[in-house]
Design a protein around this motif. Structure first.
Motif, PDB file in Angstrom:
ATOM      1  N   ARG A   3      47.552  -0.751  40.404  1.00 21.61           N
ATOM      2  CA  ARG A   3      47.767  -0.857  41.848  1.00 21.61           C
ATOM      3  C   ARG A   3      49.272  -0.890  42.145  1.00 21.61           C
ATOM      4  O   ARG A   3      50.053  -1.432  41.374  1.00 21.61           O
ATOM      5  CB  ARG A   3      47.088  -2.106  42.409  1.00 21.61           C
TER       6      ARG A   3
ATOM      7  N   SER B 215      52.489  -1.187  45.363  1.00 20.79           N
ATOM      8  CA  SER B 215      52.834  -1.571  46.732  1.00 20.79           C
ATOM      9  C   SER B 215      53.869  -0.598  47.275  1.00 20.79           C
ATOM     10  O   SER B 215      54.561   0.056  46.513  1.00 20.79           O
ATOM     11  CB  SER B 215      53.386  -2.999  46.762  1.00 20.79           C
TER      12      SER B 215
ATOM     13  N   CYS C 279      46.287   0.641  46.521  1.00 25.11           N
ATOM     14  CA  CYS C 279      47.462   0.055  47.170  1.00 25.11           C
ATOM     15  C   CYS C 279      47.266  -1.447  47.344  1.00 25.11           C
ATOM     16  O   CYS C 279      46.290  -1.891  47.945  1.00 25.11           O
ATOM     17  CB  CYS C 279      47.713   0.714  48.523  1.00 25.11           C
ATOM     18  N   ALA C 280      48.206  -2.207  46.825  1.00 29.25           N
ATOM     19  CA  ALA C 280      48.092  -3.674  46.871  1.00 29.25           C
ATOM     20  C   ALA C 280      48.805  -4.276  48.060  1.00 29.25           C
ATOM     21  O   ALA C 280      48.545  -5.429  48.417  1.00 29.25           O
ATOM     22  CB  ALA C 280      48.646  -4.272  45.575  1.00 29.25           C
ATOM     23  N   GLY C 281      49.722  -3.524  48.682  1.00 28.49           N
ATOM     24  CA  GLY C 281      50.442  -4.084  49.820  1.00 28.49           C
ATOM     25  C   GLY C 281      51.344  -3.054  50.463  1.00 28.49           C
ATOM     26  O   GLY C 281      51.832  -2.135  49.807  1.00 28.49           O
TER      27      GLY C 281
ATOM     28  N   HIS D 221      54.757  -2.900  52.939  1.00 25.47           N
ATOM     29  CA  HIS D 221      55.833  -3.755  53.433  1.00 25.47           C
ATOM     30  C   HIS D 221      56.908  -2.948  54.139  1.00 25.47           C
ATOM     31  O   HIS D 221      57.210  -1.835  53.746  1.00 25.47           O
ATOM     32  CB  HIS D 221      56.475  -4.507  52.259  1.00 25.47           C
TER      33      HIS D 221
ATOM     34  N   ALA E 253      57.185  -8.251  46.738  1.00 26.75           N
ATOM     35  CA  ALA E 253      55.900  -7.558  46.572  1.00 26.75           C
ATOM     36  C   ALA E 253      55.355  -7.753  45.162  1.00 26.75           C
ATOM     37  O   ALA E 253      54.160  -7.989  44.970  1.00 26.75           O
ATOM     38  CB  ALA E 253      56.067  -6.073  46.885  1.00 26.75           C
TER      39      ALA E 253
ATOM     40  N   GLU F 165      53.900 -11.281  44.942  1.00 24.44           N
ATOM     41  CA  GLU F 165      52.778 -11.685  45.800  1.00 24.44           C
ATOM     42  C   GLU F 165      51.573 -10.750  45.775  1.00 24.44           C
ATOM     43  O   GLU F 165      50.465 -11.182  46.077  1.00 24.44           O
ATOM     44  CB  GLU F 165      53.273 -11.806  47.255  1.00 24.44           C
ATOM     45  N   ASP F 166      51.787  -9.482  45.468  1.00 26.58           N
ATOM     46  CA  ASP F 166      50.706  -8.504  45.645  1.00 26.58           C
ATOM     47  C   ASP F 166      49.850  -8.290  44.401  1.00 26.58           C
ATOM     48  O   ASP F 166      48.771  -7.690  44.492  1.00 26.58           O
ATOM     49  CB  ASP F 166      51.274  -7.136  46.046  1.00 26.58           C
TER      50      ASP F 166
ATOM     51  N   CYS G 274      50.732  -6.256  42.143  1.00 28.87           N
ATOM     52  CA  CYS G 274      50.879  -4.818  41.887  1.00 28.87           C
ATOM     53  C   CYS G 274      51.684  -4.596  40.612  1.00 28.87           C
ATOM     54  O   CYS G 274      52.384  -5.482  40.150  1.00 28.87           O
ATOM     55  CB  CYS G 274      51.571  -4.137  43.066  1.00 28.87           C
TER      56      CYS G 274
END
Lengths: 246, 246, 246, 246, 246, 246
Positions: free
Chosen positions: D113, D115, D140-142, D144, D171, D174-175, D177
């Motif tokens: 994944r 971001s 896609c994990a995020g 921004h 990212a 937190e994600d 990814c």
């Protein structure tokens, strides 16, 4: 082992179909399981669309309430549209399983893709919606209708049964599926014979649902009361629905 | 232009909410449109879960049948779960629109993504399922509940209304959404004021549904009777459902 | 009721088709609604692919800007690919509706599944992408092309019209759909007659979009300017696009 | 090995960004590859929304036509929204790759994944739509945004670059990814340094797209002219679009 | 330019197919790229189902480990099911590309939709699952099998090759696709000839994967070791798997 | 009732975990069911990623073959990644159920949405992929890891168990889920206690899978041998895989 008592609800009011369903349920039940087959006193004689389902759902809920008061261990909703399933889960303490749900779940365990054979074409949309709701639309290879009403399965002529058999064979040849889901409670008693004849899993939801309720009950798993399947908010129902007030 | 008559059905039995809904519907109606606001005599005083919806659906269907006999042009189901929508479409001749459906459709026309603000958290699953059924799950940026029951909107204190307003503001800040869908018929009269105050489309399903019925009727489009929304198969309903027999 | 003025933009430069679209729009408009039908001075004479759409989008945006300056209430983009729709929403103050979008939305309100009949096969991918973007891919039962160019609908021979009719009938028989969406602005005037003849909703996006704009305007709902549909960032366009500088 | 000539099109009109993109493209090109970096004479100085994209698409198409006449081997559209991609594929003989497409494809090859880090929040919806169009929404994990306009990357202060770096780090933390996709052609020269510093693949679409065009060309694969990407239907464009007539 | 060394792993144990694959890989490789074609000593002679794939995956992983110790730049898994792909990415330092993945990615770059032509019908489910895993199920217009085993491609008769050709032509006529993906490493050498003959992109995954590894390596992009593709947790493998202990 | 014999395969080589799993399986088994718990002689001591799974799959398949030769009724794969599931179904005559599959299926029967609590964060991607493969991604409200390795569950300290409990509580508060799925065979014995303490269904896949195999066997349903789960094509395996040759 304590006895398990499963209430099998035929959502329509046809006694013949209730009998068919009861037989299939009893044939599937484990030795320690009692089957109580019921149908609502008020409702529709067969279920072949969204209107029929909406009416039948109330009858299902009345039976769920009665079953819970009688202390049954769990419930089966024995119509392929699973009418009132989530509402029944709110009302019930034990597990509640619909026969479409049960058959579809089981089919994904024995084949990568399955096809459905049901009665009238107009009910295909209900099966389609359930496939999406349960997450199995990618596991379904085909949806087929024999184009006969539900009660043709009860007329004793065997015509509907033969049409089901022919449609199963066609689906196996054309869909690339590995299993068949029978799309009506009234087809319950056909599954074992077709499984043997066609040499593929032909799955009846009534017996599948009985095993699922037995499984959940014996694992101590009941419908979650945390969150959106909690008992209905307490409120006073009026008129013909007052039966739901305690 | 011939007169359009829209039957707006409050699926619960609360007269106050029927009144709120009627007002919103009338405010939205075009000059040539009559609004007939009804609620079922029997049912639940508010709808906050699947059980409540299943009960309410029968009341909705009774009203649909009555409305059709009275010759109304179309119908609105004014509860955010759109209880009985497909069954109602089978029974109706004219178009039938649910207010969740209407609000969600309209929201996708004015924003790329919208958020929903509703009442009790347990009803969020109903909104979630409808988003999938209608095809809008990718268009929804957030689902929020004010954690007050439906009838708190009718208690005259304004507390619920203030909570709705606060939740809308929070959703706009956190979700990256461009519009808000109000998730309860009882919030209908809030939409215009919030739209002005927050300077984004805040959409009430009751008024949205009225415009959709008007649109369909004036285009000569009625519920398709070809296929799975055809009138219910003719069969005799029993007991308390005999009212549906002609 | 104040007057609503809807700008109906034919994205191609064909005057005949602009006329066809204008007639359909006027036939659909409510008494208090003015229709201003326009097409861009520069562009493509018909739209049958992504390249044609990209060119047409600029013409659409020029008309949107002009319409906004003239104070129109809302806009319709009258080509089935909805060229420039999101860009137009950024530029517009009022609501902007594409005819593919409008027809697809309406179709889901009167049938569980619809089929599309359009012109050249190469445009099917555009319809397919729009179905996904709007969330209706599960509601579409079939995509069909008559394999004639767009302007064949304007040649006066009636051949294209007859092919549309035949394809609608075939789709109804084979797809299990309950409604038909006409996939070209040039088919707008066929919808009412086919609806009557085939006895199912045959939906033209031009008239559907007119009703949607009327609905949004009368509800006080305009394109959200909160977030990603806000007016374009201020910057100076160069060369032939300088017309967009104020 | 015959020489490959890749036309890299900056869809905006900013010469500084064209230069940045040209450098990244040349750094990525194989020894036998020539890079011709161009930007349209008319258009928008930066692309930050759907309107900007619609304008830029025409400039992209003009360059595609010119490039094809010059006999280039393939084309890169160097703006993260991939403006005009499918239209360009219709017009082009060789392959056409967008930089969002290229970066997203490559990211799925080195991580489960990824971001995205882009410029203004309003452009996130464009990335979101592309993820769906290309099939990568589940990868896609995020998403921004650094909340600075595109041209802040060209102001020489390094502020935007530092914000990109900080957002990448956030990212990754937190994600969940495994890779980062840089969401703007103006970030092209940051990728290698960030890849080294953060020890994860940080992917620039310009260099990724150059490699993809080289790959397709050397495999003898060009844009399919069978079906919906065939050359546009022959028709005469009018006014400022007459440049597209041969 | 430093030399790139790509390990191309035929997951089955057939030397003829390893040779076919090696030829296709070398034909695709850039001048500065070395191809090392290997197959596992232990395993299955051809891969035609999930069981075969599970066995082959271990052989793939052994080769990945050996290749990494030899310092290769990247790896290709040259079986259309991409057996062991994510496991290989954990074990590898450089990029790892499967040929199904490579061919599917490339196909989406030159056509809006592609069809797959593979060997036995029972392998179609593997292609179907990969389409979902990679995100390309909406880009696939059809899945076809020639109904011959993999090794029929190596029997020298040309029968299988002719069947592939016929199936490609049929797919182009019936599916509305713009490109064909060849669904077996043993078809690698057919791609260029079919591309020329059919005048559409016919894509072989072996050559596509070689270009992708070259691209990633030359961009300095390796498999992410941040997160779920990090090297396997250190633990001692037993018995016949002890070869994986360092 | 004839005796059912279920082979429960721990795919890792840890005897302690095999014991834990055996206990959970026996506690769940019906009176007439024998549990044969096994683990492969060769393999990995714990499974925490794709590489570990690929190795473990071979051991699973060896046990499936052995179990089939011993005439067991069905098989359980007792690792939350369900390693080798479809390959095992090809090889087996009776049903084969993975514990992730079993737990996820059961969770959807008692709650509208469930959350997963597992061991290391790197295994979350495996759960995520299974959710998509089984069709339950929309039914999952959250994926959580306690960030301890699998064998921490066997160290006797109770630290891991306490972390599982804390994570379950957190998930119930934050995710809006109605049930918890325990994401590791080593957590099997925790389910009943947590179900009682937290008053929601906390589901262990081992016991769930035992009930599913019992159900399928007693219904006469075995893995479909029609189509893609047919026995593997006959071919001679070489080297360390020769054990699979009959």
């Amino acid at each position: 082992m304590s006895t398990i008592c499963i209430q099998v609800i035929n959502p329509n009011t046809d006694p013949g179909m209730t009998q068919t369903i009861a037989e299939a349920a009893r044939a599937a039940a484990s030795p320690g399981t009692d089957i109580v087959a019921v149908c609502p006193p008020d409702g529709v004689p067969s279920i072949e669309g969204h209107f029929d389902e909406a009416i039948a759902a109330v009858g299902v809920l009345e039976q769920i309430k009665a079953g819970r008061q009688q202390g049954v261990s769990g419930h089966v909703i024995a119509c392929f549209g699973d009418p009132g399933l989530l509402a029944a889960r709110e009302l019930a303490q034990g597990p509640v399983i619909g026969i479409a749900e049960a058959a579809m779940h089981m089919a994904t365990l024995v084949a990568t893709r399955f096809s459905v054979v049901t009665t009238l074409p107009r009910t295909l949309i209900i099966a389609r919606h359930l496939l999406h709701q349960y997450g199995f639309h990618e596991h379904c290879a085909g949806l087929h209708a024999i184009d006969l009403p539900v009660l043709a399965l009860e007329d004793g002529s065997g015509v509907a049964q033969e049409k089901v058999r022919a449609r199963c064979i066609q689906a196996l040849q054309e869909d690339g599926c590995g299993a068949i889901v029978l799309g009506c409670g009234g087809m319950a008693t056909l599954a074992q014979q077709l499984t043997r004849e066609l040499q593929v899993p032909v799955i009846d939801g009534v017996s599948a649902a009985v095993k699922m309720v037995e499984s959940l009950v014996s694992l101590g798993l009941t419908t979650s009361k945390h969150g959106d399947l909690a008992y209905p908010e307490r409120k006073t129902l009026s008129g013909k629905f007052a039966v739901f007030n305690d």
